[in-house]
Design an enzyme around this catalytic site. Structure first.
Site, PDB file in Angstrom:
ATOM      1  N   LYS A  13       0.836  -1.212   0.000  1.00  0.00           N
ATOM      2  CA  LYS A  13       0.000   0.000   0.000  1.00  0.00           C
ATOM      3  C   LYS A  13       0.872   1.264   0.000  1.00  0.00           C
ATOM      4  O   LYS A  13       0.650   2.180  -0.777  1.00  0.00           O
ATOM      5  CB  LYS A  13      -0.913   0.039   1.242  1.00  0.00           C
ATOM      6  CG  LYS A  13      -1.808  -1.183   1.383  1.00  0.00           C
ATOM      7  CD  LYS A  13      -2.716  -1.078   2.609  1.00  0.00           C
ATOM      8  CE  LYS A  13      -1.984  -1.153   3.946  1.00  0.00           C
ATOM      9  NZ  LYS A  13      -1.466  -2.491   4.300  1.00  0.00           N
ATOM     10  N   ARG A  88      -9.363   0.522   8.842  1.00  0.00           N
ATOM     11  CA  ARG A  88      -8.984  -0.864   9.121  1.00  0.00           C
ATOM     12  C   ARG A  88     -10.066  -1.592   9.895  1.00  0.00           C
ATOM     13  O   ARG A  88      -9.898  -2.775  10.193  1.00  0.00           O
ATOM     14  CB  ARG A  88      -7.698  -0.887   9.945  1.00  0.00           C
ATOM     15  CG  ARG A  88      -6.420  -1.154   9.156  1.00  0.00           C
ATOM     16  CD  ARG A  88      -5.263  -1.031  10.138  1.00  0.00           C
ATOM     17  NE  ARG A  88      -4.092  -1.755   9.757  1.00  0.00           N
ATOM     18  CZ  ARG A  88      -3.031  -1.222   9.148  1.00  0.00           C
ATOM     19  NH1 ARG A  88      -3.023   0.022   8.779  1.00  0.00           N
ATOM     20  NH2 ARG A  88      -1.967  -1.953   8.909  1.00  0.00           N
ATOM     21  N   ARG A 127      11.781  -5.660   4.404  1.00  0.00           N
ATOM     22  CA  ARG A 127      11.434  -4.229   4.386  1.00  0.00           C
ATOM     23  C   ARG A 127      12.282  -3.438   5.374  1.00  0.00           C
ATOM     24  O   ARG A 127      12.536  -3.866   6.497  1.00  0.00           O
ATOM     25  CB  ARG A 127       9.952  -4.081   4.740  1.00  0.00           C
ATOM     26  CG  ARG A 127       9.504  -2.650   4.949  1.00  0.00           C
ATOM     27  CD  ARG A 127       8.042  -2.487   4.724  1.00  0.00           C
ATOM     28  NE  ARG A 127       7.239  -2.975   5.840  1.00  0.00           N
ATOM     29  CZ  ARG A 127       5.909  -2.921   5.847  1.00  0.00           C
ATOM     30  NH1 ARG A 127       5.245  -2.463   4.809  1.00  0.00           N
ATOM     31  NH2 ARG A 127       5.258  -3.378   6.883  1.00  0.00           N
ATOM     32  N   ARG A 160      11.567  -1.878  10.980  1.00  0.00           N
ATOM     33  CA  ARG A 160      10.563  -1.476  11.961  1.00  0.00           C
ATOM     34  C   ARG A 160      10.435  -2.552  13.025  1.00  0.00           C
ATOM     35  O   ARG A 160      10.439  -3.736  12.723  1.00  0.00           O
ATOM     36  CB  ARG A 160       9.198  -1.325  11.271  1.00  0.00           C
ATOM     37  CG  ARG A 160       8.873   0.085  10.872  1.00  0.00           C
ATOM     38  CD  ARG A 160       7.728   0.134   9.904  1.00  0.00           C
ATOM     39  NE  ARG A 160       6.543  -0.598  10.353  1.00  0.00           N
ATOM     40  CZ  ARG A 160       5.435  -0.720   9.628  1.00  0.00           C
ATOM     41  NH1 ARG A 160       5.359  -0.178   8.430  1.00  0.00           N
ATOM     42  NH2 ARG A 160       4.409  -1.390  10.091  1.00  0.00           N
ATOM     43  N   ARG A 171      -0.024  -9.269  13.391  1.00  0.00           N
ATOM     44  CA  ARG A 171      -0.598  -8.257  12.491  1.00  0.00           C
ATOM     45  C   ARG A 171      -1.422  -8.907  11.391  1.00  0.00           C
ATOM     46  O   ARG A 171      -2.480  -8.411  11.010  1.00  0.00           O
ATOM     47  CB  ARG A 171       0.509  -7.404  11.875  1.00  0.00           C
ATOM     48  CG  ARG A 171       1.015  -6.351  12.854  1.00  0.00           C
ATOM     49  CD  ARG A 171       2.306  -5.730  12.418  1.00  0.00           C
ATOM     50  NE  ARG A 171       2.237  -5.121  11.111  1.00  0.00           N
ATOM     51  CZ  ARG A 171       3.280  -4.976  10.303  1.00  0.00           C
ATOM     52  NH1 ARG A 171       4.477  -5.408  10.672  1.00  0.00           N
ATOM     53  NH2 ARG A 171       3.138  -4.402   9.134  1.00  0.00           N
TER      54      ARG A 171
HETATM   55  P1  ADP Z   1       1.304  -2.166   7.449  1.00  0.00           P
HETATM   56  O1  ADP Z   1       0.494  -1.552   6.361  1.00  0.00           O
HETATM   57  O2  ADP Z   1       2.563  -2.750   6.991  1.00  0.00           O
HETATM   58  O3  ADP Z   1       0.511  -3.102   8.290  1.00  0.00           O
HETATM   59  P2  ADP Z   1       1.160   0.352   8.911  1.00  0.00           P
HETATM   60  O4  ADP Z   1       2.314   1.263   8.906  1.00  0.00           O
HETATM   61  O5  ADP Z   1      -0.024   0.703   8.070  1.00  0.00           O
HETATM   62  O6  ADP Z   1       1.749  -1.060   8.500  1.00  0.00           O
HETATM   63  O7  ADP Z   1       0.613   0.152  10.410  1.00  0.00           O
HETATM   64  C1  ADP Z   1       1.450  -0.129  11.491  1.00  0.00           C
HETATM   65  C2  ADP Z   1       0.640  -0.311  12.756  1.00  0.00           C
HETATM   66  O8  ADP Z   1      -0.025   0.922  13.096  1.00  0.00           O
HETATM   67  C3  ADP Z   1      -0.499  -1.320  12.672  1.00  0.00           C
HETATM   68  O9  ADP Z   1      -0.041  -2.634  12.913  1.00  0.00           O
HETATM   69  C4  ADP Z   1      -1.436  -0.821  13.786  1.00  0.00           C
HETATM   70  O10 ADP Z   1      -0.954  -1.173  15.059  1.00  0.00           O
HETATM   71  C5  ADP Z   1      -1.308   0.686  13.668  1.00  0.00           C
HETATM   72  N1  ADP Z   1      -2.346   1.225  12.741  1.00  0.00           N
HETATM   73  C6  ADP Z   1      -2.128   1.762  11.511  1.00  0.00           C
HETATM   74  N2  ADP Z   1      -3.299   2.148  10.942  1.00  0.00           N
HETATM   75  C7  ADP Z   1      -4.281   1.842  11.829  1.00  0.00           C
HETATM   76  C8  ADP Z   1      -5.704   1.969  11.833  1.00  0.00           C
HETATM   77  N3  ADP Z   1      -6.364   2.482  10.782  1.00  0.00           N
HETATM   78  N4  ADP Z   1      -6.387   1.541  12.927  1.00  0.00           N
HETATM   79  C9  ADP Z   1      -5.745   1.034  13.980  1.00  0.00           C
HETATM   80  N5  ADP Z   1      -4.421   0.860  14.045  1.00  0.00           N
HETATM   81  C10 ADP Z   1      -3.670   1.256  12.994  1.00  0.00           C
END
Ligand code: ADP
Ligand code: ZN
Length: 223
Positions: A13, A88, A127, A160, A171
């Site tokens: 994404k 999400r 990554r 990360r 996750r």
């Molecule tokens: P990826 O797309 O690789 O899963 P992100 O950078 O989008 O990683 O998200 C990292 C973390 O941030 C998620 O695992 C979650 O804990 C938190 N997070 C991100 N976006 C949301 C969301 N919309 N709602 C709740 N938690 C979120």
């Protein structure tokens, strides 16, 4: 254009959104990046989010929704934006609809990035990310020129904490439980565009741009 990028962690994404941002200067809103900035700056929001993120759980809607809606209120999002990592949960999606309706905006498409599970694990383990500018790298696909140093800003490039294998599984579980149902939610409204993102960025961009044009979604020469 006003689109959502949906997909498992590691589906790409952020990479796709960054490429569209570079090419067409469309605002890229990554909830994960917003959280990481807040954590780095040690804001109250960052402190609230930290434990959830390091466990691979979702940050509660009560914290997340306000943060993203505030970003969507900025002038650069008035007509065009890409949401990466938000919504999400169904509650986030509902809230987003209501929030956008208040300013006569609506989501025009939801891009579902498809990648087989095996590839996801491999991509996440490879990554790396810049702690200063959040640029993404991959040990195999686009490594930094100098190991551990960002090509764009010279910042430190690291793995990360939540990309380590222990957290990735949790996750992925969270994704299937809480986020996957959003596909059906948006499919029922005819918004889903499925794009295979297992062949590399170039073919994905071609497929995506075609699909956006087919739907008359404005993104080139946008003002
Ligand atoms: P990826 O797309 O690789 O899963 P992100 O950078 O989008 O990683 O998200 C990292 C973390 O941030 C998620 O695992 C979650 O804990 C938190 N997070 C991100 N976006 C949301 C969301 N919309 N709602 C709740 N938690 C979120
Ligand atoms: Zn950088």
């Amino acid at each position: 254009m006003r689109i959502i990028l949906l997909g498992a962690p590691g589906a790409g994404k952020g990479t796709v959104a960054s490429a569209l941002h570079e090419k067409y200067n469309i605002a890229h809103i990554s909830s994960g990046d917003l959280f990481r900035e807040n954590i780095k700056m040690e804001t109250p929001l960052g402190k609230q989010a930290y434990d959830y993120i390091s466990r691979g759980d979702l940050v509660p809607d009560s914290v997340t929704i306000g943060m993203v809606e505030e970003r969507l209120s900025a002038p650069d999002c008035s007509k065009h934006f890409m949401l990466d990592g938000f919504p999400r949960t169904l509650a986030q999606a509902d809230s987003l609809d209501r929030f956008l309706a208040e300013s006569n905006r609506e989501i025009e498409a939801v891009v579902s990035l498809l990648v087989p599970d095996e590839l996801i694990m491999k991509r996440i383990s490879e990554r790396r990310v810049c702690v200063s500018c959040a640029a993404g790298f991959s040990l195999t696909f686009n490594p930094t020129r100098v190991e551990g140093v960002c090509d764009h800003c010279g910042g430190q490039v690291i793995q990360r904490e939540d990309d380590k294998p222990e957290t990735v599984l949790s996750r992925l579980r969270t994704y299937y439980e809480k986020t996957r149902p959003l596909e059906e939610y948006y499919r029922a409204r005819g918004l889903i565009i499925e794009i295979d993102n297992s062949k590399g960025l170039q073919p994905t961009m071609i497929d995506l741009e075609c699909a956006l044009r087919d739907r008359d979604i404005e993104f080139e020469g946008k003002s």
